[in-house]
Scaffold this motif. Structure first.
Motif, PDB file in Angstrom:
ATOM      1  N   TYR A 238      15.980   0.116   0.244  1.00 45.09           N
ATOM      2  CA  TYR A 238      15.550   1.293   1.203  1.00 45.09           C
ATOM      3  C   TYR A 238      16.342   2.612   0.487  1.00 45.09           C
ATOM      4  O   TYR A 238      17.590   2.438   0.715  1.00 45.09           O
ATOM      5  CB  TYR A 238      15.836   1.206   2.498  1.00 45.09           C
ATOM      6  N   TRP A 249      15.284   3.837  10.961  1.00 45.57           N
ATOM      7  CA  TRP A 249      15.495   2.693   9.944  1.00 45.57           C
ATOM      8  C   TRP A 249      16.991   2.239   9.820  1.00 45.57           C
ATOM      9  O   TRP A 249      17.094   0.718   9.664  1.00 45.57           O
ATOM     10  CB  TRP A 249      15.074   3.353   8.692  1.00 45.57           C
ATOM     11  N   TYR A 252      16.838  -0.487  12.338  1.00 43.77           N
ATOM     12  CA  TYR A 252      15.848  -1.451  12.177  1.00 43.77           C
ATOM     13  C   TYR A 252      16.707  -2.314  11.066  1.00 43.77           C
ATOM     14  O   TYR A 252      16.644  -3.579  11.685  1.00 43.77           O
ATOM     15  CB  TYR A 252      14.663  -0.898  11.303  1.00 43.77           C
ATOM     16  N   VAL A 315      10.994   6.730   2.975  1.00 49.06           N
ATOM     17  CA  VAL A 315      10.439   7.530   4.233  1.00 49.06           C
ATOM     18  C   VAL A 315      10.289   9.093   3.884  1.00 49.06           C
ATOM     19  O   VAL A 315      11.367   9.657   3.623  1.00 49.06           O
ATOM     20  CB  VAL A 315      10.776   7.016   5.477  1.00 49.06           C
ATOM     21  N   ILE A 413       6.424   5.341   3.026  1.00 45.98           N
ATOM     22  CA  ILE A 413       6.121   5.610   4.447  1.00 45.98           C
ATOM     23  C   ILE A 413       6.069   7.067   4.581  1.00 45.98           C
ATOM     24  O   ILE A 413       7.011   7.613   4.321  1.00 45.98           O
ATOM     25  CB  ILE A 413       7.090   4.777   5.201  1.00 45.98           C
ATOM     26  N   MET A 418       3.646   7.001  10.508  1.00 41.00           N
ATOM     27  CA  MET A 418       4.810   5.976  10.476  1.00 41.00           C
ATOM     28  C   MET A 418       4.374   4.747  11.235  1.00 41.00           C
ATOM     29  O   MET A 418       4.899   3.538  10.773  1.00 41.00           O
ATOM     30  CB  MET A 418       6.013   6.550  11.010  1.00 41.00           C
ATOM     31  N   ASP A 421       2.327   2.669   9.091  1.00 46.39           N
ATOM     32  CA  ASP A 421       3.195   2.315   7.550  1.00 46.39           C
ATOM     33  C   ASP A 421       4.191   1.211   7.588  1.00 46.39           C
ATOM     34  O   ASP A 421       4.364   0.541   7.133  1.00 46.39           O
ATOM     35  CB  ASP A 421       3.524   3.564   7.134  1.00 46.39           C
ATOM     36  N   GLU A 422       5.137   1.585   8.932  1.00 50.84           N
ATOM     37  CA  GLU A 422       6.109   0.723   8.935  1.00 50.84           C
ATOM     38  C   GLU A 422       5.653  -0.827   9.336  1.00 50.84           C
ATOM     39  O   GLU A 422       6.455  -1.767   8.981  1.00 50.84           O
ATOM     40  CB  GLU A 422       7.180   1.187   9.959  1.00 50.84           C
ATOM     41  N   GLN A 423       4.677  -0.897  10.012  1.00 53.09           N
ATOM     42  CA  GLN A 423       4.008  -2.421  10.587  1.00 53.09           C
ATOM     43  C   GLN A 423       3.529  -2.922   9.165  1.00 53.09           C
ATOM     44  O   GLN A 423       3.648  -4.254   9.113  1.00 53.09           O
ATOM     45  CB  GLN A 423       2.963  -2.132  11.563  1.00 53.09           C
TER      46      GLN A 423
END
Length: 494
Positions: A238, A249, A252, A315, A413, A418, A421-423
């Protein structure tokens, strides 16, 4: 061949002695006024010496250009000393009173309310890497975080070494890794989401590839700050970008690493409070914890292997929304954090340069039009990734900050989409800890988002300002499929 090498070694000693002589000359003749030029030369000499190798023709060219820069800088300072009276606000901001200051064509054509006043301002540098103040700050500091409230940022370009294993240029593959990922772990109810996401990502990475292939000059080796999760298959890499959900993030990734799950100091808090605090720096969380948990592979060869086989993502958001968010956080706020001294000095410099003496504006921080004028002027001649990286902080373009055209990102993303996209990424990469979780960190209670107040701020700009600003960040627009038309509609000024 051996004769050439021996001669080159002898020349290398002579050359370094010459550089040292230049240092002494500058010290004596200019009383230390061109320290920044000396530092640039020293960095390049250190780079050659640390690599323990003979200087190549490219090295020689870089050093000669640095010497030329030093000579020009010395000449300009001598010229300035003779022509202008100088008043120092801080060690980094100098105001030159000069009624004959020339403006470039863009400045000359601006509307009367945005024409800079007749004075030249030297803005604070993000490449001020004097660590004295920083070391003083952290000398007696205890705790997991390093204080950055009262120091300047220190940005410098890290020249790639001769080891071509890293950094490496990975040419666009239009989502090759996506096509090879097994989706056997994806549950049935998520299959439709994943299929839709794959189509969206194919289009986004195809656009990246086409845009990058149209600009071969962007395929360069450069060091990029990355989060490496090499424990997964494929590995997950990332590239965090400031003001684009980077804090979210980072949370996360801490959740994926189960940071502070067993921290007894959090037991006194209720469930909601515990979940919120467990990722804060004061409890051992924060951005630094992420980089400690997800370190880069130790060798260049291993970095190359992991990177090329990884699922790489970043992102992004509309460049103008991000710019407004940075303005509200670092320029509009009277006490921006971190790096408060730098941003406060930048505030003063922008006001001195772009606010006429007869203005009735009383704000101690720059207005949005003043900030935009500064961006337009200050970045006008920045064309390479190195130039951007060495001169700009917080609003560096995406293509620079993440080496977009050299990294072949497989998932893009967008903040505007979001949640979906993140899922999608959580499903295909099997990130169970963040599936069906939506965080929004750094979203202050009762504050309006930058998207909500966009019309108010961009209405204060002229169409010409918006178009010039667009030119400065045009590559990001093209890479990620954003447009400027909506923002032009906000303005009713030509």
């Amino acid at each position: 061949m051996m004769k050439f090498i021996v001669l080159t070694r002898q020349w290398k000693v002579v050359f370094l002695v010459g550089v040292f002589t230049l240092f002494v000359y500058v010290r004596v003749t200019d009383n230390g006024q061109v320290q920044e030029y000396k530092q640039g030369i020293r960095d390049r000499v250190d780079y050659i010496m640390q690599n323990a190798r003979l200087p190549s023709r490219d090295d020689v060219q870089v050093l000669l250009e640095a010497l030329d820069d030093a000579r020009k800088g010395f000449s300009e300072k001598q010229y300035t000393r003779g022509r202008m009276s100088v008043t120092t606000l801080r060690s980094d901001i100098i105001i030159h009173n000069n009624s004959s200051t020339s403006l470039d064509s863009e400045e000359t054509e601006r509307e009367p309310n945005s024409v800079p006043v007749s004075k030249e301002v030297v803005f604070p540098s993000v490449s001020n890497c004097n660590m004295t103040a920083y070391k003083e700050q952290i000398k007696n500091h205890k705790g997991p975080t390093i204080p950055t409230l009262n120091v300047y940022p220190c940005r410098s370009w890290h020249y790639p070494s001769r080891d071509t294993s890293w950094p490496v240029v990975v040419e666009p593959s239009k989502g090759k890794v996506l096509e090879s990922i097994s989706l056997a772990h994806v549950e049935e109810e998520a299959r439709e989401l994943v299929e839709e996401g794959l189509e969206i990502q194919r289009a986004r990475v195809a656009r990246l590839a086409d845009t990058c292939n149209s600009h071969p000059e962007l395929f360069i080796r450069q060091y990029v700050s990355l989060v490496w999760d090499a424990s997964r298959s494929p590995p997950l890499v990332y590239c965090p970008i400031y003001k684009v959900a980077s804090t979210t993030w980072m949370v996360y990734f801490q959740r994926l690493a189960h940071v502070n799950d067993d921290n007894r100091a959090l037991d006194k808090y209720k469930k909601a409070g515990k979940e919120r605090k467990k990722y804060m720096p004061r409890f051992g969380g924060g951005h630094r914890r992420v980089f400690e948990e997800y370190k880069a592979p130790s060798s260049s060869i291993e970095k190359n292997r992991v990177f090329q086989s990884s699922l790489r993502f970043l992102v992004v958001r509309h460049p103008f929304t991000r710019l407004l968010s940075a303005y509200r956080d670092k320029i509009e706020r009277p006490n921006p954090k971190p790096f408060a001294p730098y941003f406060k000095d930048l505030h003063r410099a922008i006001i001195l340069k772009y606010r006429p003496a007869e203005s009735n504006i009383t704000s101690n921080t720059p207005t949005f039009p003043e900030f935009v004028d500064y961006i337009i002027d200050f970045t006008a001649n920045l064309t390479t990734a190195q130039e951007w990286d060495e001169n700009v902080v917080c609003w560096t373009p995406y293509w620079v900050q993440c080496g977009v055209c050299s990294s072949d990102y497989q998932v893009v993303i967008k903040l505007e989409t979001m949640t979906e996209d993140e899922q999608f990424l959580a499903q295909i990469a099997d990130l169970k800890e963040i599936q069906n979780v939506f965080e929004w960190r750094n979203h202050k209670k009762f504050s309006k988002s930058s998207k909500e107040v966009l019309p108010v701020y961009y209405k204060s700009l002229t169409k010409k300002q918006i178009l010039l600003l667009y030119e400065r960040f045009k590559m990001d627009f093209e890479l990620f499929g954003y447009t400027v038309e909506e923002y032009l509609d906000y303005s009713d000024q030509k």
